[in-house]
Structure formats: C-alpha cells, structure tokens
Design a protein around this motif. Structure first.
Motif, short mmCIF file in Angstrom:
data_model
loop_
_atom_site.label_atom_id
_atom_site.label_comp_id
_atom_site.label_asym_id
_atom_site.label_seq_id
_atom_site.Cartn_x
_atom_site.Cartn_y
_atom_site.Cartn_z
N VAL A 1 49.96 54.17 32.94
CA VAL A 1 49.93 54.96 34.18
C VAL A 1 51.23 55.75 34.31
CG1 VAL A 1 49.88 54.85 36.70
CG2 VAL A 1 48.31 53.43 35.36
N GLU A 2 52.36 55.09 34.03
CA GLU A 2 53.66 55.77 34.11
C GLU A 2 53.74 56.96 33.17
OE1 GLU A 2 58.40 54.90 33.23
OE2 GLU A 2 57.11 53.24 33.90
N GLN A 3 53.14 56.84 32.00
CA GLN A 3 53.16 57.95 31.05
C GLN A 3 52.44 59.18 31.59
OE1 GLN A 3 51.77 55.24 27.66
NE2 GLN A 3 52.96 56.81 26.57
N LEU A 4 51.53 58.98 32.55
CA LEU A 4 50.71 60.07 33.05
C LEU A 4 51.19 60.63 34.38
CD1 LEU A 4 47.20 58.60 32.16
CD2 LEU A 4 48.52 60.29 30.87
N ILE A 5 51.80 59.80 35.24
CA ILE A 5 52.22 60.31 36.55
C ILE A 5 53.68 60.08 36.87
CG2 ILE A 5 49.88 60.06 37.48
CD1 ILE A 5 50.85 57.66 39.10
N GLY A 6 54.43 59.43 35.97
CA GLY A 6 55.85 59.26 36.19
C GLY A 6 56.24 57.83 36.54
N PRO A 7 57.54 57.56 36.64
CA PRO A 7 58.05 56.19 36.78
C PRO A 7 57.93 55.60 38.18
CG PRO A 7 59.88 57.72 36.77
CD PRO A 7 58.65 58.54 36.49
N ASP A 8 57.72 56.42 39.19
CA ASP A 8 57.59 55.94 40.57
C ASP A 8 56.11 55.92 40.93
OD1 ASP A 8 60.41 55.83 40.77
OD2 ASP A 8 60.45 57.98 41.26
N ILE A 9 55.58 54.74 41.23
CA ILE A 9 54.13 54.57 41.35
C ILE A 9 53.77 53.78 42.60
CG2 ILE A 9 52.04 53.75 40.21
CD1 ILE A 9 53.59 53.81 37.55
N ARG B 1 46.92 66.34 43.03
CA ARG B 1 45.92 66.32 41.95
C ARG B 1 46.31 65.32 40.86
NH1 ARG B 1 42.08 70.82 42.03
NH2 ARG B 1 41.32 69.97 40.07
N LYS B 2 47.42 64.62 41.01
CA LYS B 2 47.87 63.69 39.99
C LYS B 2 47.34 62.28 40.20
CE LYS B 2 52.25 66.05 38.98
NZ LYS B 2 53.72 65.90 38.93
N VAL B 3 46.66 62.03 41.30
CA VAL B 3 46.13 60.69 41.57
C VAL B 3 45.19 60.29 40.43
CG1 VAL B 3 44.86 59.25 43.20
CG2 VAL B 3 46.30 61.12 44.04
N LEU B 4 45.29 59.04 39.99
CA LEU B 4 44.40 58.58 38.92
C LEU B 4 43.85 57.20 39.24
CD1 LEU B 4 46.00 56.23 37.14
CD2 LEU B 4 47.11 58.21 36.11
N PHE C 1 46.20 54.84 41.65
CA PHE C 1 47.64 55.03 41.61
C PHE C 1 48.01 56.49 41.89
CE2 PHE C 1 46.79 51.45 38.68
CZ PHE C 1 47.57 50.47 39.29
N LEU C 2 49.17 56.66 42.55
CA LEU C 2 49.60 58.01 42.88
C LEU C 2 51.13 58.09 42.89
CD1 LEU C 2 50.47 57.54 46.10
CD2 LEU C 2 48.04 57.79 46.45
N PRO C 3 51.67 59.29 42.65
CA PRO C 3 53.11 59.48 42.77
C PRO C 3 53.50 59.53 44.24
CG PRO C 3 52.05 61.55 42.19
CD PRO C 3 50.97 60.50 42.17
N PRO C 4 54.71 59.08 44.58
CA PRO C 4 55.09 58.95 45.99
C PRO C 4 55.18 60.25 46.78
CG PRO C 4 56.49 57.58 44.61
CD PRO C 4 55.71 58.47 43.69
#
Length: 275
Positions: A74-82, A114-117, A208-211
C-alpha cells in the motif's frame, strides 16, 4: 511483500494488482475460526452493524490493517503516511444469491482523493465459482460513470448501486486463495457475482487513503492512523481495541457507524465529485 516495478506500473495503468500473497493459508484459517466463533457466540452471522469499521470491534482486524505484509505494498502506491478509513466484511454463504453490482466507490464515499485504494483480503478461498471480484481495467482513469440506486435486496451495496451503462467485455476476474489479497483503486469499476460454491466466501476489504484526503459529505468522520504521520487531521483518529469487543472502541464504533451511514446514504447526485 514488496510490489515489483511491473506491478506498480500495472496498478497505475490498469487500476489493480491481483493475488498478492499476505500470509499462509493456515493463518487465514485461524482468522476464519476466530470470526466464525464470534458469530456462533452471538447465535448467527454478523449483524449488519458489524460489517463495516469492524477494526474497532475485533483486535485481530485492527492488527491486520497495520500488518506490514498488507501495508508495505500500500505504501508503494500511496506513500508512507496511511490512514485506514474503513473495513467491510464481504461474506456470501454457500449458494447465496447475494452479489455486488458494478460500481465505483468514489461515487458515494465522499472522499476527495483519487488515490484511495482497497486491499481485499481473502479469509476463505474466493474463486470465480464462489463469486470473486471482477474489475474493468482502466476505468479509474476516466470520468466517473453514471450510477443508479436499485435497492435490490440481493445487491450487497448500501443502496443497491450499479453503473447505468457499462461494457463488461473487458472484465477481469480476480480469484484469491485464503491468505491472499488484491488491491484496486476505488475509482475502478468492480463487482462480484453470487456464491455458487459449497463453502462460504469470506473476505474483508480494507480502505486506505493518504492523509491529505478530505471527507466532503459528513461533518464528522474518522480513520485509523496505521502508518507514518497525519499532518492534516481531516479525520478523527480512531482508538485501538485492547481486545475483541472492547467497550471503549465499541462505543466509538457506534459514532463511526452513524457517520458512515450519513455518507453512504447521502444522495449520490449531491457528491459525484467527478474527480
């Protein structure tokens, strides 16, 4: 497990990554036994109110949404803050007519990004016969498709949502073995059929989503900070259960569920937010 460069490229282009190994089947069996033991103790299947945001109810699910085997890809796709916004159980009993019609989650979750996965974890085998999820590659890249509410009692979605017109010729099935997960962008058109197998199809989706994501429908919403930092604080941070059905998190779950219902039952035309 880390995603390969090819898997990451496929996710961004097609909108999904199929069949990622998370744990051994025996570990998934243990999760199933815990869940079914709980169901038996309360005299039947999960209640409707227990299907979503159940990471507030079950310690094992709170641990799963924080498991590095889930979060590393998940981090590889939306970044380190989850943040984990929600979890939803998708359980179809053997021979069940229940299905999930074709839909895009961004049409009714009220989320600004649009980054929610979604990471969809198989507690039991999810074969094509059992009604595994299918997707339409690339549909996360265009404009949001028109949806209609059917309130079909066999449709497991809140309002019986379905895409009004969709070419299903390109659909790709994503069967999973117990202990595997798939990942898809929440703007991707997806759905699943009835369970025609002889066993329960048991799975849980983790969202999961970025903050920097905002909730555009509800005045109050929550999420669990599962990795990194939250510099935005758009969501109230959910507490962690110390044990299954921890009274503290059960009480919080009631408030979180009310917020979820407010979002999911809001008129879709009010917030289609063609992102």
């Amino acid at each position: 497990m880390k995603l390969t460069d090819q898997q990451i490229k496929h996710y961004h282009g097609a909108g999904f990554v199929p069949a990622i190994d998370v744990m051994e089947p025996s570990e998934a069996v243990s999760i199933r036994q815990q869940l079914e033991r709980f169901e038996a103790q309360q005299g039947g299947s999960l209640k409707a109110s227990q299907r979503s945001r159940a990471f507030l109810l079950f310690k094992w699910l709170d641990e799963l949404i924080r498991d590095p085997r889930v979060l590393d890809p998940v981090e590889q796709l939306i970044g380190p803050d989850i943040l984990c916004w929600s979890t939803i159980f998708w359980i179809k009993d053997a021979g069940s007519r229940q299905f999930v019609d074709w839909h895009q989650d961004n049409t009714y979750w009220g989320l600004s990004s649009r980054k929610v996965l979604t990471a969809w974890f198989a507690i039991s085998d999810a074969s094509e016969e059992a009604g595994c999820m299918s997707v339409i590659p690339g549909t996360h890249l265009g404009e949001t498709l028109d949806h209609e509410d059917t309130y079909d009692p066999d449709n497991m979605l809140t309002r019986g949502q379905r895409i009004s017109a969709l070419d299903k010729a390109a659909a790709v099935a994503m069967p999973l073995k117990a202990g595997q997960m798939s990942i898809h962008n929440y703007c991707l058109a997806h759905g699943s059929g009835p369970n025609l197998s002889s066993d329960r199809r048991m799975g849980v989706s983790m969202h999961f989503l970025p903050p920097d994501t905002k909730q555009t429908v509800a005045q109050w919403d929550c999420a669990a900070l599962v990795r990194g930092e939250d510099a935005y604080l758009h969501f109230v941070h959910a507490p962690r259960p110390s044990f299954d059905m921890d009274p503290v998190t059960v009480a919080f779950h009631e408030q979180a569920s009310r917020a979820m219902r407010e979002v999911l039952y809001a008129g879709a035309t009010q917030h289609l937010a063609r992102l």
